[in-house]
Design a protein around this motif. Sequence first.
Motif, PDB file in Angstrom:
ATOM      1  N   ASP A 136      84.364 109.741  52.662  1.00 40.03           N
ATOM      2  CA  ASP A 136      84.325 108.328  52.303  1.00 40.03           C
ATOM      3  C   ASP A 136      83.800 107.360  53.471  1.00 40.03           C
ATOM      4  O   ASP A 136      83.235 106.415  53.395  1.00 40.03           O
ATOM      5  N   ARG A 137      83.139 108.196  54.367  1.00 40.35           N
ATOM      6  CA  ARG A 137      82.521 107.557  55.491  1.00 40.35           C
ATOM      7  C   ARG A 137      81.057 107.742  55.549  1.00 40.35           C
ATOM      8  O   ARG A 137      80.225 107.510  56.348  1.00 40.35           O
ATOM      9  N   LEU A 138      80.508 108.481  54.353  1.00 40.21           N
ATOM     10  CA  LEU A 138      79.074 108.565  54.097  1.00 40.21           C
ATOM     11  C   LEU A 138      78.479 107.250  53.734  1.00 40.21           C
ATOM     12  O   LEU A 138      79.016 106.255  53.107  1.00 40.21           O
ATOM     13  N   THR A 139      77.349 106.957  54.762  1.00 39.13           N
ATOM     14  CA  THR A 139      76.504 105.599  54.427  1.00 39.13           C
ATOM     15  C   THR A 139      75.873 105.881  52.887  1.00 39.13           C
ATOM     16  O   THR A 139      75.872 106.953  52.391  1.00 39.13           O
ATOM     17  N   GLU A 140      75.329 104.813  52.451  1.00 37.26           N
ATOM     18  CA  GLU A 140      74.580 104.725  51.144  1.00 37.26           C
ATOM     19  C   GLU A 140      73.386 105.754  51.209  1.00 37.26           C
ATOM     20  O   GLU A 140      73.447 106.606  50.252  1.00 37.26           O
ATOM     21  N   GLY A 141      72.692 105.652  52.157  1.00 37.26           N
ATOM     22  CA  GLY A 141      71.712 106.714  52.399  1.00 37.26           C
ATOM     23  C   GLY A 141      72.202 108.238  52.339  1.00 37.26           C
ATOM     24  O   GLY A 141      71.612 109.214  51.821  1.00 37.26           O
ATOM     25  N   ALA A 142      73.288 108.280  53.055  1.00 30.62           N
ATOM     26  CA  ALA A 142      73.873 109.990  53.128  1.00 30.62           C
ATOM     27  C   ALA A 142      74.219 110.303  52.002  1.00 30.62           C
ATOM     28  O   ALA A 142      74.120 111.173  51.623  1.00 30.62           O
ATOM     29  N   SER A 143      74.705 109.114  51.157  1.00 27.99           N
ATOM     30  CA  SER A 143      75.526 109.617  49.746  1.00 27.99           C
ATOM     31  C   SER A 143      74.393 109.907  48.706  1.00 27.99           C
ATOM     32  O   SER A 143      74.454 111.046  48.144  1.00 27.99           O
ATOM     33  N   ASN A 144      73.138 109.274  49.017  1.00 27.81           N
ATOM     34  CA  ASN A 144      72.062 109.543  48.051  1.00 27.81           C
ATOM     35  C   ASN A 144      71.462 110.984  48.526  1.00 27.81           C
ATOM     36  O   ASN A 144      71.024 111.576  47.651  1.00 27.81           O
ATOM     37  N   ALA A 145      71.262 111.239  49.629  1.00 26.83           N
ATOM     38  CA  ALA A 145      70.690 112.768  50.252  1.00 26.83           C
ATOM     39  C   ALA A 145      71.793 113.590  49.749  1.00 26.83           C
ATOM     40  O   ALA A 145      71.241 114.767  49.049  1.00 26.83           O
ATOM     41  N   LEU A 147      73.754 113.539  47.002  1.00 25.91           N
ATOM     42  CA  LEU A 147      73.789 113.308  45.580  1.00 25.91           C
ATOM     43  C   LEU A 147      72.832 114.495  44.951  1.00 25.91           C
ATOM     44  O   LEU A 147      72.906 115.095  44.049  1.00 25.91           O
ATOM     45  N   LYS A 148      71.550 114.424  45.661  1.00 24.99           N
ATOM     46  CA  LYS A 148      70.544 115.325  45.070  1.00 24.99           C
ATOM     47  C   LYS A 148      70.732 116.730  45.072  1.00 24.99           C
ATOM     48  O   LYS A 148      70.442 117.504  44.399  1.00 24.99           O
ATOM     49  N   ALA A 149      71.649 117.181  46.163  1.00 25.43           N
ATOM     50  CA  ALA A 149      71.772 118.564  46.512  1.00 25.43           C
ATOM     51  C   ALA A 149      73.001 118.800  45.388  1.00 25.43           C
ATOM     52  O   ALA A 149      73.032 119.975  44.876  1.00 25.43           O
ATOM     53  N   VAL A 150      73.978 117.800  45.207  1.00 18.41           N
ATOM     54  CA  VAL A 150      75.114 118.231  44.198  1.00 18.41           C
ATOM     55  C   VAL A 150      74.615 118.277  42.664  1.00 18.41           C
ATOM     56  O   VAL A 150      75.079 119.035  42.111  1.00 18.41           O
ATOM     57  N   GLU A 151      73.551 117.348  42.507  1.00 16.66           N
ATOM     58  CA  GLU A 151      72.989 117.375  41.274  1.00 16.66           C
ATOM     59  C   GLU A 151      72.108 118.624  40.849  1.00 16.66           C
ATOM     60  O   GLU A 151      72.233 119.192  39.665  1.00 16.66           O
ATOM     61  N   GLU A 152      71.452 119.030  41.916  1.00 14.05           N
ATOM     62  CA  GLU A 152      70.598 120.414  41.861  1.00 14.05           C
ATOM     63  C   GLU A 152      71.253 121.555  42.768  1.00 14.05           C
ATOM     64  O   GLU A 152      70.476 121.592  43.794  1.00 14.05           O
ATOM     65  N   PRO A 153      72.285 121.891  42.501  1.00  9.82           N
ATOM     66  CA  PRO A 153      72.988 122.910  43.544  1.00  9.82           C
ATOM     67  C   PRO A 153      72.235 124.050  43.956  1.00  9.82           C
ATOM     68  O   PRO A 153      71.724 124.618  42.951  1.00  9.82           O
ATOM     69  N   PRO A 154      71.917 124.449  45.210  1.00  7.36           N
ATOM     70  CA  PRO A 154      71.501 125.866  45.358  1.00  7.36           C
ATOM     71  C   PRO A 154      72.380 126.872  44.931  1.00  7.36           C
ATOM     72  O   PRO A 154      73.586 126.769  44.884  1.00  7.36           O
ATOM     73  N   ASP A 155      71.677 128.244  44.694  1.00  4.14           N
ATOM     74  CA  ASP A 155      72.734 129.305  44.146  1.00  4.14           C
ATOM     75  C   ASP A 155      73.356 129.605  45.192  1.00  4.14           C
ATOM     76  O   ASP A 155      73.055 129.692  46.607  1.00  4.14           O
ATOM     77  N   ARG A 156      74.809 129.968  45.097  1.00  4.95           N
ATOM     78  CA  ARG A 156      75.520 130.803  45.875  1.00  4.95           C
ATOM     79  C   ARG A 156      75.995 129.430  47.130  1.00  4.95           C
ATOM     80  O   ARG A 156      76.389 129.713  48.303  1.00  4.95           O
TER      81      ARG A 156
END
Length: 403
Positions: A136-145, A147-156
């Motif tokens: 919950d301490r993520l800044t808006e920019g950190a949340s966006n960064a 989000l990209k990884a969570v939307e397109e998760p790396p394998d494993r």
Amino acid sequence: MDVTPELTTGVWADVVGQPEAVRTLRAAVRAADLLARGEPAPAGAMTHAWLFTGPPGSGRSVAARSFAAALQCTSGEGCGHCSACRTVQAGTHADVRVVVPEGLSISVSEMRSLVQASARRPTTGQWRVVLIEDSDRLTEGASNALLKAVEEPPDRTVFLLCAPSDHPEDVSVTIRSRCRVVQLKTPRPDAIAEVLAERDGIEPRMAQWAASVSGGHIGRARRLATDGEARERREAVLSVPLGLRRFSDVFTAAGGLVKASETDAVAANEDRNEAEKEELRTAMGAGGTGKGTAAATRGANAAIRELEKRQKSRATRSQRDALDLALVDLAGFYRDVLVVRSGSTAALNHPDFARSVSKAAAEWTSESTLRRLEAVLACRLALTQNVKPIIAVEAMAAALHRG
């Protein structure tokens, strides 16, 4: 009793009073093992992103770390004895990255670096795990960064996020919608007392008392049971409501609360701060002789100044956390007064202060008690909005005196 013997073995022994969550996580570990071997697994049992939520002290980060250990376990579903389990629990496993915010927020640069590292394949375990405490301490920019990884998760790669709740103000809706939520609950006092007595070797009567006054916060119960100064600070906080007889008491009480939180923060960080500085000086070649030492010294001094900035931010967070804990105790006192005035048989937050609570209940109206409770909650909100602690606490103390 919330503790179920078959669930509290291995790494799961530290997850107190959460049998439903443990069942869910163990099922996910079994599914993850099948997926790692290329075999079909039950649909929905395992996913790449998890959000652990629950009230303070419910063990969000403990549950997440136990889950991470079980995912890496080489001997079962989190045996607690193999090298993988032990290194994850110790924070030294090569494929498990734990992020604990040092300051008041997690920056976008830190998150970008983390997302970059998460894209690599695991080196020794079956999964690369990224565990973010206090997400919950993520800044808006950190949340966006993130989000990209969570939307397109790396394998494993598996992301484990911890937050007080899944409310959009704590974790953005877009991230929350891509996570499977594990909702933890407040552990029962008897479950906490059992853990303190049997696992930590605390005398049963002390364990029972600490569990009864901790508000379901396992770490707080352990600290109260083992730290005499923590018990003294709690008593000082709970003496405030009936101690505000004159207006001059407002400033004395406010100053005492803020000073106690500052002392707590210094005590929590002093040794660590000095050790970090010494390690940095050594790494930067402090005390060396010969060519280049002047430049190395200048570089070391600059690095130390940057380290001191981070340490100051960490101290600020520690002070805010200590002060917030005191405010939670105060809020619990006023809630107990309302319980007594209403004639309810609900358990008190501070049963050892029952006499003070009864005295306050006889002196105050329910309306004035509720106003006092609202003043405490308003102070907590003000601190999250970066109001100076002494100003916020003095305003609260004046409202408590006024009633």
